[in-house]
Scaffold this active site. Structure first.
Site, PDB file in Angstrom:
ATOM      1  N   THR A  11       7.035   3.526  -0.313  1.00 53.13           N
ATOM      2  CA  THR A  11       7.409   3.148  -1.688  1.00 53.13           C
ATOM      3  C   THR A  11       6.774   1.814  -2.098  1.00 53.13           C
ATOM      4  O   THR A  11       6.142   1.711  -3.153  1.00 53.13           O
ATOM      5  CB  THR A  11       8.945   3.054  -1.788  1.00 53.13           C
ATOM      6  OG1 THR A  11       9.479   4.312  -1.415  1.00 53.13           O
ATOM      7  CG2 THR A  11       9.398   2.689  -3.193  1.00 53.13           C
ATOM      8  N   ILE A  12       6.940   0.804  -1.280  1.00 50.67           N
ATOM      9  CA  ILE A  12       6.443  -0.529  -1.650  1.00 50.67           C
ATOM     10  C   ILE A  12       4.959  -0.672  -1.319  1.00 50.67           C
ATOM     11  O   ILE A  12       4.176  -1.163  -2.135  1.00 50.67           O
ATOM     12  CB  ILE A  12       7.283  -1.630  -0.944  1.00 50.67           C
ATOM     13  CG1 ILE A  12       8.774  -1.508  -1.316  1.00 50.67           C
ATOM     14  CG2 ILE A  12       6.739  -3.027  -1.279  1.00 50.67           C
ATOM     15  CD1 ILE A  12       9.096  -1.598  -2.793  1.00 50.67           C
ATOM     16  N   GLY A 109      13.631  -6.174   3.423  1.00 59.05           N
ATOM     17  CA  GLY A 109      14.441  -5.523   4.460  1.00 59.05           C
ATOM     18  C   GLY A 109      14.505  -6.336   5.739  1.00 59.05           C
ATOM     19  O   GLY A 109      15.332  -6.078   6.618  1.00 59.05           O
ATOM     20  N   CYS A 139      14.552  -6.062  -3.693  1.00 62.69           N
ATOM     21  CA  CYS A 139      14.545  -5.683  -5.119  1.00 62.69           C
ATOM     22  C   CYS A 139      15.761  -6.250  -5.847  1.00 62.69           C
ATOM     23  O   CYS A 139      15.645  -6.768  -6.964  1.00 62.69           O
ATOM     24  CB  CYS A 139      14.513  -4.159  -5.245  1.00 62.69           C
ATOM     25  SG  CYS A 139      15.679  -3.312  -4.160  1.00 62.69           S
ATOM     26  N   HIS A 218      18.848   0.127 -10.042  1.00 63.79           N
ATOM     27  CA  HIS A 218      20.109  -0.587  -9.805  1.00 63.79           C
ATOM     28  C   HIS A 218      20.593  -1.140 -11.152  1.00 63.79           C
ATOM     29  O   HIS A 218      19.778  -1.417 -12.046  1.00 63.79           O
ATOM     30  CB  HIS A 218      19.926  -1.815  -8.915  1.00 63.79           C
ATOM     31  CG  HIS A 218      19.263  -1.578  -7.597  1.00 63.79           C
ATOM     32  ND1 HIS A 218      19.769  -0.745  -6.633  1.00 63.79           N
ATOM     33  CD2 HIS A 218      18.142  -2.122  -7.053  1.00 63.79           C
ATOM     34  CE1 HIS A 218      18.989  -0.789  -5.558  1.00 63.79           C
ATOM     35  NE2 HIS A 218      17.992  -1.611  -5.785  1.00 63.79           N
TER      36      HIS A 218
HETATM   37  P1  NAD Z   1       9.330   3.485   2.997  1.00 66.98           P
HETATM   38  O1  NAD Z   1      10.073   4.193   4.052  1.00 66.98           O
HETATM   39  O2  NAD Z   1       9.181   4.112   1.656  1.00 66.98           O
HETATM   40  O3  NAD Z   1       7.861   3.132   3.508  1.00 66.98           O
HETATM   41  C1  NAD Z   1       7.596   2.649   4.783  1.00 66.98           C
HETATM   42  C2  NAD Z   1       6.288   3.261   5.253  1.00 66.98           C
HETATM   43  O4  NAD Z   1       5.935   2.718   6.525  1.00 66.98           O
HETATM   44  C3  NAD Z   1       6.390   4.779   5.434  1.00 66.98           C
HETATM   45  O5  NAD Z   1       5.243   5.385   4.867  1.00 66.98           O
HETATM   46  C4  NAD Z   1       6.397   4.966   6.971  1.00 66.98           C
HETATM   47  O6  NAD Z   1       5.818   6.192   7.372  1.00 66.98           O
HETATM   48  C5  NAD Z   1       5.543   3.773   7.384  1.00 66.98           C
HETATM   49  N1  NAD Z   1       5.725   3.357   8.776  1.00 66.98           N
HETATM   50  C6  NAD Z   1       6.755   3.603   9.620  1.00 66.98           C
HETATM   51  N2  NAD Z   1       6.511   3.044  10.819  1.00 66.98           N
HETATM   52  C7  NAD Z   1       5.312   2.418  10.721  1.00 66.98           C
HETATM   53  C8  NAD Z   1       4.517   1.671  11.624  1.00 66.98           C
HETATM   54  N3  NAD Z   1       4.900   1.430  12.869  1.00 66.98           N
HETATM   55  N4  NAD Z   1       3.323   1.180  11.188  1.00 66.98           N
HETATM   56  C9  NAD Z   1       2.902   1.399   9.917  1.00 66.98           C
HETATM   57  N5  NAD Z   1       3.617   2.126   9.013  1.00 66.98           N
HETATM   58  C10 NAD Z   1       4.803   2.606   9.413  1.00 66.98           C
HETATM   59  O7  NAD Z   1       9.998   2.059   2.874  1.00 66.98           O
HETATM   60  P2  NAD Z   1       9.958   1.084   1.616  1.00 66.98           P
HETATM   61  O8  NAD Z   1      11.053   1.473   0.703  1.00 66.98           O
HETATM   62  O9  NAD Z   1       8.576   0.971   1.111  1.00 66.98           O
HETATM   63  O10 NAD Z   1      10.431  -0.269   2.294  1.00 66.98           O
HETATM   64  C11 NAD Z   1       9.523  -1.149   2.951  1.00 66.98           C
HETATM   65  C12 NAD Z   1      10.131  -2.530   2.955  1.00 66.98           C
HETATM   66  O11 NAD Z   1      10.300  -2.939   1.596  1.00 66.98           O
HETATM   67  C13 NAD Z   1      11.518  -2.646   3.602  1.00 66.98           C
HETATM   68  O12 NAD Z   1      11.644  -3.920   4.158  1.00 66.98           O
HETATM   69  C14 NAD Z   1      12.457  -2.510   2.404  1.00 66.98           C
HETATM   70  O13 NAD Z   1      13.721  -3.072   2.627  1.00 66.98           O
HETATM   71  C15 NAD Z   1      11.672  -3.281   1.356  1.00 66.98           C
HETATM   72  N6  NAD Z   1      11.985  -2.942  -0.033  1.00 66.98           N
HETATM   73  C16 NAD Z   1      12.219  -1.673  -0.437  1.00 66.98           C
HETATM   74  C17 NAD Z   1      12.531  -1.406  -1.756  1.00 66.98           C
HETATM   75  C18 NAD Z   1      12.824  -0.031  -2.250  1.00 66.98           C
HETATM   76  O14 NAD Z   1      13.543   0.108  -3.210  1.00 66.98           O
HETATM   77  N7  NAD Z   1      12.313   1.008  -1.652  1.00 66.98           N
HETATM   78  C19 NAD Z   1      12.560  -2.460  -2.685  1.00 66.98           C
HETATM   79  C20 NAD Z   1      12.259  -3.755  -2.263  1.00 66.98           C
HETATM   80  C21 NAD Z   1      11.982  -3.999  -0.932  1.00 66.98           C
END
Ligand code: NAD
Length: 338
Positions: A11-12, A109, A139, A218
């Site tokens: 996502t991010i 996170g 976020c 949110h």
């Molecule tokens: P996500 O699960 O959508 O994406 C994470 C990606 O990393 C996935 O594609 C996964 O396959 C990959 N991954 C897993 N293990 C890995 C590894 N060892 N090496 C490389 N890639 C790997 O998660 P996200 O929502 O993008 O969240 C990422 C971070 O951003 C977290 O810290 C989260 O708390 C933070 N965040 C998320 C949001 C949200 O709303 N989704 C908002 C702000 C911050």
């Protein structure tokens, strides 16, 4: 052009990669993907693909996706890594980044202690200048810092009381819930209160968080106790000077998160994202030293411009105002479109 590697393309990560690719002072050296899924296939049209370790290479070969190397190679090919791996993985990756002597940005996170500073472009850009490890806050925390920071600058904020109504998960995720329940966080204050204090210097912060079955946004109900009285008009004027806050009216139909996200689709934003925090004009009210308002936060995208500015702060590419202006311009962040 500063070479930026993206570790974790979910996502991010995919949004940060796109935002970096829009800048003229940095470029994406590559992204790390774990699986040769449809996202990898689409991403490989635009970005160099790397894998976490060589063991994953055969799966990508079999799927016909060309791999440039492993995480170690991406680190060699980059000047900074933006770590967008799932919560907790960044902590594991920190050792690799330190061993390989590469600078890195982590996401909200991760625990605050992972980095030398936590980051929000409006409230504490300068605290990340020249740093090697920076964390962009979550976020929810970004949403709070965005709207409280301009009010704190102009009027002073003594106390924040916020109720955070949180989306259950993101739109592409069918594995998490709740799908038919309201789930309060049983920790008071919720973790958002100490997190906000890492980027915004307000003496007293209390937050309550409740998860509800929606994926769109949110919603925050905010009550501030001000040092100097701020009327609703004062607050709206303060937000109107910042492009990352979007004051909207429910009167023309934007009365829920459904219409706000529909508006983002209608105006043709990339991935239908809304980088700005939307504050409902009708909700802003003041009495005595209190100021109250309700805002909506697009969790998938509000932190994305922050990552670009965090890179500029770490590498001293531009000062705060110029960096924010450049990022906003490149991403079409306008503060108000209609
Ligand atoms: P996500 O699960 O959508 O994406 C994470 C990606 O990393 C996935 O594609 C996964 O396959 C990959 N991954 C897993 N293990 C890995 C590894 N060892 N090496 C490389 N890639 C790997 O998660 P996200 O929502 O993008 O969240 C990422 C971070 O951003 C977290 O810290 C989260 O708390 C933070 N965040 C998320 C949001 C949200 O709303 N989704 C908002 C702000 C911050």
């Amino acid at each position: 052009m500063l070479r930026v590697g993206i570790n974790g393309y979910g996502t991010i990560g995919k949004r940060v990669a796109h935002a970096v690719s829009l800048q003229d002072d940095m470029k994406v050296s590559g992204i790390v993907k774990t699986k040769p899924d449809y996202i990898s296939k689409i991403a490989s049209r635009e970005f160099n693909i790397y894998v976490p370790d060589r063991a994953a290479e055969k799966k990508f070969d079999d799927a016909g996706i060309k791999i440039k190397g492993d995480l170690g190679k991406l680190i060699e090919d980059s000047e900074v890594i933006v770590d967008c791996t799932p919560e907790g993985k960044g902590e594991e990756n920190l050792k690799t980044y330190k061993d390989k002597k590469i600078r890195a940005i982590f996401q909200g996170g991760e625990e605050a202690g992972i980095a030398e500073s936590s980051f929000n472009a409006y409230s504490n850009f300068n605290e990340s200048i020249g740093k090697s490890f920076v964390r962009v806050v979550s976020c929810n925390t970004t949403g709070l810092a965005r709207t409280i920071s301009p009010l704190n600058d102009q009027f002073g904020v003594k106390r924040v009381n916020a109720t955070l109504i949180r989306r259950a998960t993101d739109q592409n995720d069918s594995s998490k819930g709740p799908i038919n329940a309201v789930e309060p966080s049983l920790k008071f204050p919720s973790h958002h209160a100490p997190d906000l204090k890492t980027v915004l210097h307000v003496p007293d912060v209390e937050t309550v968080a409740i998860k509800v079955p929606t994926t769109l946004m949110h919603v925050h109900v905010v009550e501030l106790t001000m040092d100097r009285k701020a009327t609703a008009e004062d607050a709206i004027n303060a937000w109107n000077q910042r492009k990352r806050v979007f004051v909207i009216s429910g009167k023309d139909g934007r009365s829920s998160t459904a219409q706000i996200m529909d508006m983002a689709r209608e105006i043709g934003r990339d991935r239908s994202d809304l980088y700005e925090i939307a504050v409902w004009k009708e909700s802003v009210n003041s009495s005595g030293e209190k100021l109250r308002y309700v805002q909506a936060v697009h969790q998938e995208s509000d932190v994305v411009p922050e990552n670009v500015d965090a890179i500029r702060a770490m590498f001293q590419l531009l000062p705060q105002d110029e960096s924010i202006k450049k990022t906003d311009h490149s991403m079409g962040i306008s503060g108000s479109v209609i």
